[in-house]
Design a protein around this motif. Structure first.
Motif, mmCIF file in Angstrom:
data_model
loop_
_atom_site.group_PDB
_atom_site.id
_atom_site.type_symbol
_atom_site.label_atom_id
_atom_site.label_comp_id
_atom_site.label_asym_id
_atom_site.label_seq_id
_atom_site.Cartn_x
_atom_site.Cartn_y
_atom_site.Cartn_z
ATOM 1 N N TYR A 146 -1.379 10.473 -16.939
ATOM 2 C CA TYR A 146 -2.521 10.612 -17.916
ATOM 3 C C TYR A 146 -2.281 11.825 -18.800
ATOM 4 O O TYR A 146 -1.779 12.754 -18.472
ATOM 5 C CB TYR A 146 -3.872 10.948 -17.184
ATOM 6 N N ALA A 147 -2.424 11.529 -20.109
ATOM 7 C CA ALA A 147 -2.403 12.737 -21.084
ATOM 8 C C ALA A 147 -3.554 13.490 -21.238
ATOM 9 O O ALA A 147 -4.592 13.227 -20.919
ATOM 10 C CB ALA A 147 -2.303 11.701 -22.399
ATOM 11 N N VAL A 148 -3.088 15.010 -20.901
ATOM 12 C CA VAL A 148 -3.855 15.818 -20.863
ATOM 13 C C VAL A 148 -3.725 16.798 -22.223
ATOM 14 O O VAL A 148 -2.579 16.839 -22.620
ATOM 15 C CB VAL A 148 -4.126 16.670 -19.698
ATOM 16 N N PRO A 149 -4.919 17.367 -22.840
ATOM 17 C CA PRO A 149 -4.572 18.191 -24.008
ATOM 18 C C PRO A 149 -3.944 19.374 -23.565
ATOM 19 O O PRO A 149 -3.112 19.970 -24.577
ATOM 20 C CB PRO A 149 -5.851 18.441 -24.790
ATOM 21 N N ASP A 150 -4.152 19.931 -22.526
ATOM 22 C CA ASP A 150 -3.794 21.388 -22.175
ATOM 23 C C ASP A 150 -3.426 21.551 -20.487
ATOM 24 O O ASP A 150 -4.397 21.401 -19.744
ATOM 25 C CB ASP A 150 -4.922 22.377 -22.604
ATOM 26 N N MET A 189 -11.382 15.063 -18.965
ATOM 27 C CA MET A 189 -10.157 15.672 -18.793
ATOM 28 C C MET A 189 -9.065 14.783 -19.096
ATOM 29 O O MET A 189 -7.901 15.174 -19.701
ATOM 30 C CB MET A 189 -10.294 16.425 -17.441
ATOM 31 N N PHE A 190 -8.994 13.561 -18.520
ATOM 32 C CA PHE A 190 -7.961 12.577 -18.894
ATOM 33 C C PHE A 190 -8.223 11.770 -20.031
ATOM 34 O O PHE A 190 -9.190 11.055 -20.102
ATOM 35 C CB PHE A 190 -7.557 11.696 -17.751
ATOM 36 N N GLU A 191 -7.526 12.116 -21.126
ATOM 37 C CA GLU A 191 -7.566 11.626 -22.383
ATOM 38 C C GLU A 191 -7.321 10.069 -22.523
ATOM 39 O O GLU A 191 -8.181 9.206 -23.417
ATOM 40 C CB GLU A 191 -7.120 12.100 -23.521
ATOM 41 N N ARG A 192 -6.118 9.501 -21.820
ATOM 42 C CA ARG A 192 -5.942 8.219 -22.152
ATOM 43 C C ARG A 192 -4.710 8.102 -20.734
ATOM 44 O O ARG A 192 -4.198 9.051 -20.488
ATOM 45 C CB ARG A 192 -5.408 7.764 -23.404
ATOM 46 N N ILE A 193 -4.368 6.659 -20.554
ATOM 47 C CA ILE A 193 -3.172 6.463 -19.796
ATOM 48 C C ILE A 193 -2.133 6.714 -20.793
ATOM 49 O O ILE A 193 -1.788 5.784 -21.554
ATOM 50 C CB ILE A 193 -2.962 5.008 -19.202
ATOM 51 N N ASP A 194 -1.211 7.613 -20.473
ATOM 52 C CA ASP A 194 -0.081 7.734 -21.343
ATOM 53 C C ASP A 194 0.955 6.780 -20.789
ATOM 54 O O ASP A 194 1.734 6.148 -21.697
ATOM 55 C CB ASP A 194 0.296 9.155 -20.876
ATOM 56 N N HIS A 195 1.171 6.476 -19.535
ATOM 57 C CA HIS A 195 2.166 5.615 -19.202
ATOM 58 C C HIS A 195 1.984 5.332 -17.754
ATOM 59 O O HIS A 195 1.452 5.742 -16.709
ATOM 60 C CB HIS A 195 3.633 6.147 -19.478
ATOM 61 N N ILE A 196 2.640 4.099 -17.179
ATOM 62 C CA ILE A 196 2.650 3.786 -16.042
ATOM 63 C C ILE A 196 4.260 3.815 -15.553
ATOM 64 O O ILE A 196 5.031 3.041 -16.096
ATOM 65 C CB ILE A 196 2.317 2.194 -15.692
ATOM 66 N N GLY A 197 4.490 4.461 -14.213
ATOM 67 C CA GLY A 197 5.939 4.604 -14.074
ATOM 68 C C GLY A 197 6.332 3.406 -12.944
ATOM 69 O O GLY A 197 5.702 3.406 -12.102
ATOM 70 N N GLY A 237 -13.164 12.695 -15.318
ATOM 71 C CA GLY A 237 -13.737 12.591 -16.383
ATOM 72 C C GLY A 237 -13.834 11.461 -17.212
ATOM 73 O O GLY A 237 -13.804 11.073 -18.285
ATOM 74 N N MET A 238 -13.638 10.326 -16.308
ATOM 75 C CA MET A 238 -13.690 8.721 -16.904
ATOM 76 C C MET A 238 -15.314 8.178 -16.542
ATOM 77 O O MET A 238 -15.480 8.057 -15.363
ATOM 78 C CB MET A 238 -12.872 8.014 -16.052
ATOM 79 N N ILE A 277 -15.147 6.727 -7.119
ATOM 80 C CA ILE A 277 -15.862 6.904 -8.330
ATOM 81 C C ILE A 277 -16.141 8.230 -8.356
ATOM 82 O O ILE A 277 -15.833 8.796 -9.493
ATOM 83 C CB ILE A 277 -16.873 6.151 -8.276
ATOM 84 N N GLU A 278 -16.635 9.081 -7.386
ATOM 85 C CA GLU A 278 -16.489 10.652 -7.710
ATOM 86 C C GLU A 278 -15.411 11.305 -8.095
ATOM 87 O O GLU A 278 -15.584 11.991 -8.982
ATOM 88 C CB GLU A 278 -16.870 10.965 -5.996
ATOM 89 N N LEU A 279 -14.240 10.810 -7.484
ATOM 90 C CA LEU A 279 -13.175 11.479 -8.096
ATOM 91 C C LEU A 279 -12.912 11.186 -9.523
ATOM 92 O O LEU A 279 -12.585 11.943 -10.395
ATOM 93 C CB LEU A 279 -11.739 11.194 -7.250
ATOM 94 N N TYR A 280 -12.758 9.926 -9.750
ATOM 95 C CA TYR A 280 -12.348 9.419 -11.001
ATOM 96 C C TYR A 280 -13.600 9.906 -12.253
ATOM 97 O O TYR A 280 -12.935 10.474 -13.211
ATOM 98 C CB TYR A 280 -12.129 8.208 -11.333
ATOM 99 N N GLU A 281 -14.845 9.875 -12.053
ATOM 100 C CA GLU A 281 -15.796 10.429 -12.821
ATOM 101 C C GLU A 281 -15.988 11.617 -12.965
ATOM 102 O O GLU A 281 -16.148 12.085 -14.198
ATOM 103 C CB GLU A 281 -17.171 9.285 -12.299
ATOM 104 N N LYS A 282 -16.076 12.275 -11.878
ATOM 105 C CA LYS A 282 -16.350 13.691 -11.856
ATOM 106 C C LYS A 282 -15.303 14.460 -12.171
ATOM 107 O O LYS A 282 -15.292 15.523 -13.194
ATOM 108 C CB LYS A 282 -17.255 14.052 -10.610
ATOM 109 N N THR A 283 -14.363 14.402 -11.587
ATOM 110 C CA THR A 283 -13.193 15.366 -11.669
ATOM 111 C C THR A 283 -12.253 14.944 -12.781
ATOM 112 O O THR A 283 -11.793 15.609 -13.537
ATOM 113 C CB THR A 283 -12.275 15.362 -10.277
#
Lengths: 134, 134
Positions: free
Chosen positions: A81-85, A1-9, B27-28, B19-25
């Motif tokens: 995190y960048a998301v497409p939708d 779901m999370f495509e990439r790290i868009d930024h760190i604030g 998607g990393m 890990i459960e949160l970042y991997e499953k929810t």
């Protein structure tokens, strides 16, 4: 779901001084500056590869970032995190039972649409979903 | 000098739950796990595009990450930037007058070589330089 790290604030007390460090010493060009009045911050976006560092100086003490600095000092504030939708992403995180700050997207910097998850849902990490305007 | 954000380090109290949160929810996928005894952490690296999230659970209370959690709670701990040549990068940041934690590179996760800048030099942001092994 999370495509990439868009930024760190990053919450800063002096935006010009922080830009000097990140641009001159660390070699990241400033790609965008803006004051987001409704969030009470003046920001600068600096690019590194496909991600950004977002330096955020509060416009006053009684703003979210102003209160963050008063409580914890300047430093890392959130991950975006960048998301497409963003609507689809919010449905997914709600279905996973995560607590949200924003039930619906609101306007972020550079006409993006953003929503924050509540840090209690993510081990103390303020997490932002961002669907960019382009 | 900083080529890209290599990873964001996040201090967690329960690595499996995180890990459960970042991997499953979120998607990393997990790409690497390791216990770095000399730093007192068990870590998992999760990939998103060209960057990683590094989840770090302390192996005990009297470790750097254990003390961080005791003082500030779990949450974002540091930003790691990829540099092509860590010795050259350390010369540059020293020349800029920045205070360092590590004057010389030391071993990081996955046989990388790393050095930390002091957070007082970078507006409260613990900043890591990382030259990867590959």
């Amino acid at each position: 779901m999370f495509e990439r790290i868009d930024h760190i604030g990053i919450a800063v007390t002096d935006l010009e001084e922080a830009i000097e460090l990140y641009e001159k010493t660390f070699g990241m060009p400033v790609t965008h500056r803006e004051t987001v009045a409704e969030q009470g911050v003046s920001i600068a976006m600096l690019q590194t590869a496909e991600s950004h560092v977002e330096l955020m100086q509060p416009t006053g003490e009684d703003t979210p970032v102003g209160r963050f600095i008063a409580k914890r000092g300047p430093g890392i504030h959130h991950i975006g995190y960048a998301v497409p939708d963003i609507e689809a992403a919010l449905v997914d995180v709600k279905a996973a039972g995560l607590r949200l700050i924003d039930e619906k997207p609101r306007r972020g910097a550079a006409d993006s649409r953003v929503a924050f998850l509540h840090p209690t849902a993510t081990g103390g990490v303020l997490t932002e979903l961002i669907e960019s305007a382009h």
